[in-house]
Design an enzyme around this catalytic site. Structure first.
Site, PDB file in Angstrom:
ATOM      1  N   ASP A   1       0.842  -1.195   0.000  1.00 57.41           N
ATOM      2  CA  ASP A   1       0.000   0.000   0.000  1.00 57.41           C
ATOM      3  C   ASP A   1       0.880   1.249   0.000  1.00 57.41           C
ATOM      4  OD1 ASP A   1      -2.237   1.847   0.719  1.00 57.41           O
ATOM      5  OD2 ASP A   1      -3.298  -0.003   1.182  1.00 57.41           O
TER       6      ASP A   1
ATOM      7  N   HIS B   1      -3.831   6.478   2.871  1.00 56.80           N
ATOM      8  CA  HIS B   1      -4.497   5.233   2.458  1.00 56.80           C
ATOM      9  C   HIS B   1      -3.939   4.012   3.170  1.00 56.80           C
ATOM     10  CE1 HIS B   1      -5.636   1.965  -0.339  1.00 56.80           C
ATOM     11  NE2 HIS B   1      -6.632   2.727  -0.698  1.00 56.80           N
TER      12      HIS B   1
ATOM     13  N   SER C   1     -11.281  -0.609  -1.485  1.00 54.83           N
ATOM     14  CA  SER C   1     -10.041  -0.529  -0.703  1.00 54.83           C
ATOM     15  C   SER C   1     -10.304  -0.657   0.786  1.00 54.83           C
ATOM     16  CB  SER C   1      -9.405   0.854  -0.886  1.00 54.83           C
ATOM     17  OG  SER C   1      -8.462   0.859  -1.901  1.00 54.83           O
TER      18      SER C   1
END
Ligand SMILES: *[C@@H]1O[C@H](CO)[C@@H](O)[C@H](O)[C@H]1NC(C)=O
Ligand SMILES: *[C@@H]1O[C@H](CO)[C@@H](O)[C@H](O)[C@H]1NC(C)=O
Ligand SMILES: *[C@@H]1O[C@H](CO)[C@@H](O)[C@H](O)[C@H]1NC(C)=O
Ligand SMILES: *[C@@H]1O[C@H](CO)[C@@H](O)[C@H](O)[C@H]1NC(C)=O
Ligand SMILES: *[C@@H]1O[C@H](CO)[C@@H](O)[C@H](O)[C@H]1NC(C)=O
Ligand SMILES: *[C@@H]1O[C@H](CO)[C@@H](O)[C@H](O)[C@H]1NC(C)=O
Ligand SMILES: *[C@@H]1O[C@H](CO)[C@@H](O)[C@H](O)[C@H]1NC(C)=O
Ligand SMILES: *[C@@H]1O[C@H](CO)[C@@H](O)[C@H](O)[C@H]1NC(C)=O
Length: 757
Positions: A144, A214, A538
């Site tokens: 990620d 994220h 996600s």
């Protein structure tokens, strides 16, 4: 001999110049994939890679060295290098090479990255009545954007020492040193060579540190510690925690500002396999339609991870339409996104007293009623009313919009930003915005002015009110958190849907988890917040990752496919109201192409009763059944694999869902279940047959006598009423306490009507 004319010389020079250009600009980064690693030693592999590069560089070793980017040596064999198209083609024909493909950029599966701000904990994730203490032996890897190590979600307070099996490391870099890792965040690495080979943009934090948020968000959703009293600007207040708060985290940062490149993703897989992670979570993937399994980085990486016993959890994508599902390989579990029962709503009151509810994350207060106009009536300059109705940059005439609420439209295209529209209205002097959008209903956006999203139906009513009222007015109220909204869960409109565009016999997505408006840890680097609310598959993916970590803690010997089976066969297709799960935006009844096996049920996953297990050899057989010949298969596996015992079709892979395509008259498939419940147990088959199909199960009763006993059964499908399209049903093995459910998806071959001619 006549001297060369000027013209000829010019051509000659020009030709040389062009070929130089070709050489300079046509060099691209490629992955050269060479299958499994056998027992060659490391130096030998590196020498081979170098030799191959030297050959295509005409023996120039310096150039060969300069073109090399990565060598993959642990989980699988191959390398990444800068090559011309011609060189790539030459290498593709060399012995041992399975595939050569370009270094494509993958996207994080967060909805609309510019609206990329905001997420929620799932209340359902209490520890079920099992001993999940062993969590601290489970290592979860995240490919990620990195991690914000100081977040309280990654505190190592009261955690025992790092498990001895861990072989990873803490790679230091910008604003990241060895003390950034701890007993919670046990490893961190970063991969930038593939990104740097493709992009000029400077990067923030050349280290495992997360600048976007994220990566911190996904890691804390799956395995974040309990943090009391967190919120996003006072919204969704409460405790935040991941699904497996005591599991260890290892970070493989491969995603930078604009995305994640294949060669970096593969380098991350290669290390993660060597380091000893148990589960890998990837909230990213290819764009639809995805490439073949062995020219797609995530498929290749996960194939080798699963051969090493590492479970791979991925997101299905945010493209929303039928057939857009990605991450299609059967050796990973692919997650779609649903809502929770929490909404963020903003009240809208019209001058005539009518009240509507919209979605928002905007806190701004509006003092009293304001005039409201459609954006189409405020078109500026050369913009047509139609164009202005979408509130694109500089399309509004501020003379007309100043001091008013503006009604804008949104097409649902990913190139439009809802957040940006609120900025456009604000810049044009507007005091508020109502955004009409049926495609992304319920996704809350932190607008810069009082604003709310409504669906087409309510939008038309508001426009009609304006049309029929001389001095139309309205007031928009700040957002509120509403818990217990119905129906819940719903499948989000953005969650990518089946069927599987590569292998129709494998249902994708596999499972659904919350992915709408989820609150979790964030990176304070760009926005000064520590927790944020965002949406996307996600966010759904790490919910399943956390649940997989809990299963691994309780059942450490289970294979990745057994864990996957436990998650799938215990899922529910009913909402909290006891009715079928529906799909946004129109509320139609959902089917397995929307939710796979259903909505994950963390309270049932630890005790699935029976599992559909599959070993690496089953995936080889699967590859044979979809047309890989022995030669290609052996290139990948580098052993003496044969296609001798291939099944008749990919429908026979021992998968926890059952899909049959092109059914003509009748067809039988086989499955094997393994008893992981009480040694002595009896299950009976219960079928809900797809419309127009007879389904028979043989035998109809399974009598188990021991733990881990395996039993086979066949499922026979017979067409009774031919008609086009897919039909859905289910098969459940049940006893008093346990239900083991698989969706049935059947496509009947359209009847051959050629005799009519
Ligand atoms: C690096 O380590 C030192 C102590 O060894 C610590 O004071 C400092 O804050 C660390 N820096 C970062 C960015 O973590
Ligand atoms: C939660 O945090 C807010 C603001 O930081 C504070 O006012 C409130 O008292 C806290 N609540 C609890 C239960 O700690
Ligand atoms: C904006 O509207 C005003 C009043 O109708 C008009 O005079 C002006 O020309 C418009 N400006 C633009 C840029 O369209
Ligand atoms: C507004 O009214 C006009 C004329 O009465 C009509 O043609 C138009 O369709 C109406 N628009 C809306 C959005 O109701
Ligand atoms: C493949 O089979 C050949 C001949 O049967 C044998 O010599 C060789 O060792 C085998 N290779 C592997 C990797 O099993
Ligand atoms: C399935 O069942 C039908 C009806 O019992 C039978 O005629 C058919 O041969 C079976 N098909 C297969 C492939 O076993
Ligand atoms: C379908 O099943 C029913 C009940 O088991 C049976 O009566 C019928 O003959 C079957 N039809 C076909 C076409 O096999
Ligand atoms: C349909 O049937 C005709 C005659 O039986 C045959 O020639 C043709 O190949 C069939 N078409 C398909 C698509 O199966």
């Amino acid at each position: 001999m006549a001297p060369l004319s000027c013209r000829k010389v010019f051509y000659l020079l020009f030709y040389v110049f062009v070929s130089e250009l070709r050489f300079c600009f046509c060099s691209k980064v490629y992955v050269v994939y060479m299958g499994c690693r056998t027992n060659e030693n490391l130096d030998e592999i590196l020498r081979q890679n170098h030799n191959m590069l030297t050959v295509v560089h005409g023996g120039r070793t310096m150039q060969a060295k300069a073109s090399h980017i990565y060598s993959y040596t642990h989980g699988f064999k191959g390398f990444a290098a800068k090559l011309t198209e011609e060189q790539a083609l030459t290498i593709a024909n060399m012995p041992g090479v399975v595939s050569v493909f370009q270094n494509l950029k993958r996207r994080l599966h967060t909805t609309h990255s510019w609206d990329f701000m905001g997420l929620a904990t799932d209340k359902a994730m209490k520890n079920p009545g099992h001993n999940t203490k062993n969590q601290d032996n489970v290592i979860v890897g995240f490919i990620d954007t990195g991690i914000w190590p100081e977040s309280p979600s990654f505190s190592d307070q009261d955690m025992p020492p790092v498990p001895a099996k861990w072989k990873g490391r803490c790679q230091v870099g910008e604003a990241f040193n060895v003390s950034s890792c701890n007993r919670k965040l046990i490893g961190a690495r970063y991969y930038k060579s593939g990104y740097e080979a493709e992009e000029d943009s400077t990067k923030m934090f050349i280290s495992p540190r997360d600048s976007s948020g994220h990566g911190s968000h996904t890691a804390s959703t799956a395995a974040g510690r309990y943090v009391p009293n967190v919120s996003y600007n006072g919204l969704a207040t409460g405790g935040a925690r991941g699904g497996a708060p005591m599991a260890r985290i290892a970070v493989y940062k491969s995603c930078w500002d604009s995305g994640c490149y294949d060669v970096d993703i593969l380098a991350a897989f290669d290390d993660a396999i060597k380091d000893g992670v148990d589960i890998l979570s990837l909230s990213l993937g290819p764009e639809s339609p995805q490439g073949d399994y062995f020219s797609d980085a995530v498929s290749i990486g996960s194939f080798h991870a699963s051969r090493h016993g590492v479970m791979v959890v991925s997101s299905v994508g945010n493209e929303g339409y039928k057939g857009s599902a990605t991450n299609l390989a059967p050796w990973m579990i692919t997650v779609g996104a649903s809502s929770t029962d929490r909404d963020f709503t903003s009240d809208i009151i019209l001058g005539d007293g009518t009240k509507y509810q919209g979605e928002s994350l905007s806190h701004s207060k509006m003092e009293g009623f304001k005039r409201i106009i459609p954006a189409s009536e405020a078109n500026a300059g050369y913009f047509t009313p139609y164009q202005s109705s979408y509130c694109l940059g500089s399309s509004l005439n501020s003379t007309k919009t100043t001091g008013k609420i503006v009604v804008c439209r949104h097409t649902g295209s990913t190139s439009e930003s809802k957040l940006e529209k609120s900025q456009v209205v604000k810049e044009a002097g507007g005091l508020g915005m109502i955004l009409i959008d049926d495609a992304d209903k319920d996704m809350a956006i932190p607008f810069v002015i009082p604003a709310a999203i409504v669906g087409t139906k309510i939008g038309e009513r508001i426009l009609s009110y304006i049309n029929h009222t001389r001095e139309a007015t309205a007031q928009i109220f700040p957002v509120q958190t509403v818990i217990g909204s119905q129906p819940a869960p719903r499948i989000t409109s953005f969650s990518s849907k089946g069927p599987n565009s590569l292998t129709r016999e494998i249902l994708k997505p596999d499972i659904t988890a919350p992915g709408l408006n989820i609150l979790a840890a964030w990176s304070p680097a760009t926005k000064k917040i520590n927790f944020n609310i965002i949406s996307g598959t996600s966010m759904a993916c790490p919910h399943v990752t956390g649940i997989a970590a809990l299963i691994k803690a309780v059942h450490p010997t289970w294979s990745p496919s057994a864990i996957k089976s436990a998650i799938m066969t215990t899922a529910t297709t009913l909402g909290k109201n006891g009715k079928s799960i529906t799909v946004d935006p129109d509320g139609r009844r959902g089917n397995p192409f929307d939710y796979g096996s259903g909505f994950v049920d963390p309270l049932r996953v630890l005790n699935p009763g029976l599992v559909y297990d599959a070993q690496p050899r089953d995936y080889k057989t699967f590859l044979c059944s979809i047309g890989y010949d022995e030669k290609l298969l052996r290139l990948i596996t580098r052993d003496n694999s044969t296609c001798k015992h291939s099944f008749r079709s990919a429908s026979n892979l021992n998968y926890p869902s059952i899909t049959v395509t092109d059914l003509k008259h009748s067809y039988s498939i086989m499955r094997t279940v393994t008893n992981v419940g009480k040694p002595r147990s009896i299950y009976r088959a219960e079928v809900s047959a797809p419309r127009g199909i007879n389904v028979t199960i043989l035998p109809e009763r399974l009598d188990f006598h021991s733990y881990l006993q395996k039993m086979d059964f066949t499922v026979n499908f017979t067409v009774t009423t031919p008609s086009k399209g897919y039909r859905f049903g289910s098969l459940t093995w049940r006893n008093r306490d346990i239900r083991v459910t698989s969706p049935l998806v059947v496509q009947v071959r359209p009847p051959n009507l050629s005799y009519l001619r």
